[in-house]
Design a protein around this motif. Structure first.
Motif, PDB file in Angstrom:
ATOM      1  N   LYS A 138       5.249 -12.533   6.076  1.00 24.61           N
ATOM      2  CA  LYS A 138       5.646 -12.764   4.689  1.00 24.61           C
ATOM      3  C   LYS A 138       6.118 -14.192   4.458  1.00 24.61           C
ATOM      4  N   HIS A 139       6.959 -14.693   5.398  1.00 21.15           N
ATOM      5  CA  HIS A 139       7.591 -15.999   5.195  1.00 21.15           C
ATOM      6  C   HIS A 139       6.923 -17.119   5.972  1.00 21.15           C
ATOM      7  N   GLY A 140       6.044 -16.768   6.889  1.00 22.24           N
ATOM      8  CA  GLY A 140       5.354 -17.800   7.655  1.00 22.24           C
ATOM      9  C   GLY A 140       6.133 -18.314   8.855  1.00 22.24           C
ATOM     10  N   ARG A 141       7.319 -17.755   9.124  1.00 27.02           N
ATOM     11  CA  ARG A 141       8.128 -18.209  10.252  1.00 27.02           C
ATOM     12  C   ARG A 141       8.855 -17.033  10.898  1.00 27.02           C
ATOM     13  N   PHE A 142       9.097 -17.156  12.213  1.00 30.73           N
ATOM     14  CA  PHE A 142       9.893 -16.166  12.939  1.00 30.73           C
ATOM     15  C   PHE A 142      11.373 -16.541  12.961  1.00 30.73           C
ATOM     16  N   ARG A 143      11.682 -17.815  12.657  1.00 26.55           N
ATOM     17  CA  ARG A 143      13.039 -18.363  12.822  1.00 26.55           C
ATOM     18  C   ARG A 143      13.495 -18.196  14.269  1.00 26.55           C
ATOM     19  N   ASP A 144      12.592 -18.569  15.152  1.00 20.92           N
ATOM     20  CA  ASP A 144      12.853 -18.504  16.594  1.00 20.92           C
ATOM     21  C   ASP A 144      12.201 -19.719  17.239  1.00 20.92           C
ATOM     22  N   ILE A 147      21.417 -26.428  22.430  1.00 16.87           N
ATOM     23  CA  ILE A 147      20.310 -25.875  21.635  1.00 16.87           C
ATOM     24  C   ILE A 147      20.717 -24.540  21.021  1.00 16.87           C
ATOM     25  N   CYS A 148      21.311 -23.675  21.828  1.00 12.42           N
ATOM     26  CA  CYS A 148      21.695 -22.342  21.348  1.00 12.42           C
ATOM     27  C   CYS A 148      22.749 -22.429  20.243  1.00 12.42           C
ATOM     28  N   GLY A 190      20.836 -20.165  11.813  1.00  9.76           N
ATOM     29  CA  GLY A 190      20.211 -18.860  11.623  1.00  9.76           C
ATOM     30  C   GLY A 190      18.934 -18.656  12.401  1.00  9.76           C
ATOM     31  N   TYR A 191      18.778 -19.385  13.506  1.00 11.23           N
ATOM     32  CA  TYR A 191      17.608 -19.228  14.373  1.00 11.23           C
ATOM     33  C   TYR A 191      18.005 -18.503  15.653  1.00 11.23           C
ATOM     34  N   ALA A 192      17.016 -17.940  16.316  1.00 13.67           N
ATOM     35  CA  ALA A 192      17.190 -17.386  17.654  1.00 13.67           C
ATOM     36  C   ALA A 192      16.468 -18.292  18.657  1.00 13.67           C
ATOM     37  N   ILE A 193      16.767 -18.094  19.935  1.00 15.15           N
ATOM     38  CA  ILE A 193      16.158 -18.887  21.008  1.00 15.15           C
ATOM     39  C   ILE A 193      15.480 -17.960  22.001  1.00 15.15           C
ATOM     40  N   LYS A 234       2.989 -19.838  23.420  1.00 19.84           N
ATOM     41  CA  LYS A 234       2.227 -19.438  22.233  1.00 19.84           C
ATOM     42  C   LYS A 234       2.001 -17.939  22.181  1.00 19.84           C
ATOM     43  N   GLN A 235       2.172 -17.250  23.302  1.00 19.99           N
ATOM     44  CA  GLN A 235       2.031 -15.795  23.319  1.00 19.99           C
ATOM     45  C   GLN A 235       3.278 -15.091  22.777  1.00 19.99           C
ATOM     46  N   LEU A 236       4.331 -15.857  22.531  1.00 19.23           N
ATOM     47  CA  LEU A 236       5.597 -15.290  22.076  1.00 19.23           C
ATOM     48  C   LEU A 236       5.831 -15.622  20.603  1.00 19.23           C
ATOM     49  N   PRO A 237       6.678 -14.839  19.917  1.00 22.82           N
ATOM     50  CA  PRO A 237       6.915 -15.066  18.483  1.00 22.82           C
ATOM     51  C   PRO A 237       7.887 -16.211  18.234  1.00 22.82           C
ATOM     52  N   VAL A 238       7.397 -17.439  18.348  1.00 19.39           N
ATOM     53  CA  VAL A 238       8.242 -18.617  18.121  1.00 19.39           C
ATOM     54  C   VAL A 238       7.566 -19.535  17.107  1.00 19.39           C
ATOM     55  N   ASP A 239       8.389 -20.329  16.406  1.00 19.11           N
ATOM     56  CA  ASP A 239       7.884 -21.274  15.409  1.00 19.11           C
ATOM     57  C   ASP A 239       7.657 -22.656  15.985  1.00 19.11           C
ATOM     58  N   GLY A 240       8.337 -22.989  17.059  1.00 21.14           N
ATOM     59  CA  GLY A 240       8.231 -24.288  17.705  1.00 21.14           C
ATOM     60  C   GLY A 240       8.820 -24.185  19.094  1.00 21.14           C
ATOM     61  N   MET A 241       8.773 -25.287  19.848  1.00 21.83           N
ATOM     62  CA  MET A 241       9.297 -25.212  21.207  1.00 21.83           C
ATOM     63  C   MET A 241       9.888 -26.541  21.639  1.00 21.83           C
ATOM     64  N   ILE A 242      10.855 -26.446  22.543  1.00 20.27           N
ATOM     65  CA  ILE A 242      11.490 -27.596  23.174  1.00 20.27           C
ATOM     66  C   ILE A 242      11.237 -27.478  24.665  1.00 20.27           C
TER      67      ILE A 242
END
Length: 342
Positions: free
Chosen positions: A52-58, A78-79, A86-89, A110-118
């Motif tokens: 719906k929103h285009g992001r997982f906020r993760d 980071i945490c 309001g994001y998860a890690i 990329k196999q996990l529900p994340v919006d970006g990565m560090i």
């Protein structure tokens, strides 16, 4: 959501607002909805929310070493930043048994529900210069070297060393000996290069380098060896564990610290672990690095652009304690008996 709405006597839209943390819900209504969620075992469907929103906020965090003090403190930063926004890690550790490349790390994340990565990248890695981040997954690197393909951030590893050398020389020492970290470490390489360049630019003698493994025992062995060199009055160890080990080795061999030999470390990692800690050190602001790295990836996740090719550098901070002093006024003659430790 329909079941929760019926149980709480509200509309599904109100349930949605509570689930998404909206402030546009009265406290009493929020309490009823939350009680209904708990009673029915409701959890938001994050896959549906992402559709719906285009992001997982993760945000995903990749580490190649979970035991390193700096990495733990970076992850803490980071945490904390994720929680504030309001994001998860989601963390992913790639150990020695796998091919250690950025491409492999991205493919797994990329196999996990994340919006970006560090990626916390302390060691050298095969595809650092050839790696191209995917267009649909923002990537931020925490690493010593600037990258042309990703935003990067790290502590001032090189400048930390030049500042340490300047500090020891200002005390009157004629040169500075160095206990380096392992050759596989980018940070250790930069710290050694900064130490070497600082001495070279002043035309001072560059002593042999002692290579350790970040642990106190390697510093202890270096301290025993350095104690046999009568010209050694100042030692810069690339982290606090090796610096503390070096102090123990020097004292075991009869050299006093700091009366005979000054010792300084890097990272301020022994606070709370060593009682009456007297080690002067250069504090790395690892929590700040983690906080800023999260900000960089979050901005990309939310549509902003972050410059690439220029590394964000977080300065270090000198913490003066009691392991550095002026050198002894009378030079120790070669072959003289060791000075008893105090």
């Amino acid at each position: 959501m329909q079941d929760v709405a019926r149980e709480a006597g509200v509309s599904p839209q109100t349930v949605s607002r509570v689930a998404n943390g909206s402030d546009a819900v009265r406290p009493e209504t929020r309490r009823r909805v939350q009680e209904a969620m708990e009673k029915l075992g409701y959890r938001p469907n994050y896959a549906a929310r992402a559709l719906k929103h285009g992001r997982f906020r993760d945000v995903g965090v990749v580490l190649f070493n979970m035991t390193n003090f700096g990495n733990i403190r970076i992850l803490n930063g980071i945490c904390a930043a994720a929680n504030d926004n309001g994001y998860a890690i989601t963390t992913l550790t790639i150990g020695q048994g796998r091919e250690r490349t950025l491409s492999e790390a991205v493919n797994r994340m990329k196999q996990l529900p994340v919006d970006g990565m560090i990626v916390v990248l302390e060691q050298r890695i095969a595809d650092f210069h050839d790696f191209q981040p995917p267009k649909d997954l923002p990537v931020v690197l925490i690493t010593e070297a600037a990258a042309d393909h990703c935003p990067t951030i790290d502590a001032d590893q090189y400048g930390c060393s030049t500042a340490i050398v300047d500090y020891l020389l200002s005390k009157g020492h004629k040169t500075v000996y160095h206990i380096a970290g392992p050759s596989s470490s980018r940070a250790a390489e930069s710290r050694a290069r900064g130490w070497r360049d600082a001495l070279s630019q002043l035309g001072l003698r560059i002593p042999p380098t002692y290579v350790g493994d970040w642990e106190a025992d390697s510093g202890y062995q270096a301290g025993l060896s350095l104690a046999r060199d009568p010209e050694c009055t100042a030692v810069y160890a690339a982290n606090d564990q090796m610096a503390y080990g070096a102090i123990m080795g020097l004292r075991a061999a009869g050299r006093r610290v700091p009366q005979d030999v000054s010792v300084i470390g890097v990272d301020n990692s022994l606070v709370g672990m060593v009682p009456r800690l007297d080690l002067t050190t250069m504090r790395m602001k690892f929590d700040t690095i983690g906080h800023e790295a999260f900000s960089m990836v979050m901005r990309q996740c939310e549509g902003d652009r972050v410059p690439v090719g220029v590394k964000t550098v977080i300065p270090c901070e000198l913490v003066e304690r009691g392991s550095v002093a002026e050198p002894p006024q009378v030079a120790i003659l070669s072959g003289a008996q060791p000075i008893p430790s105090s």
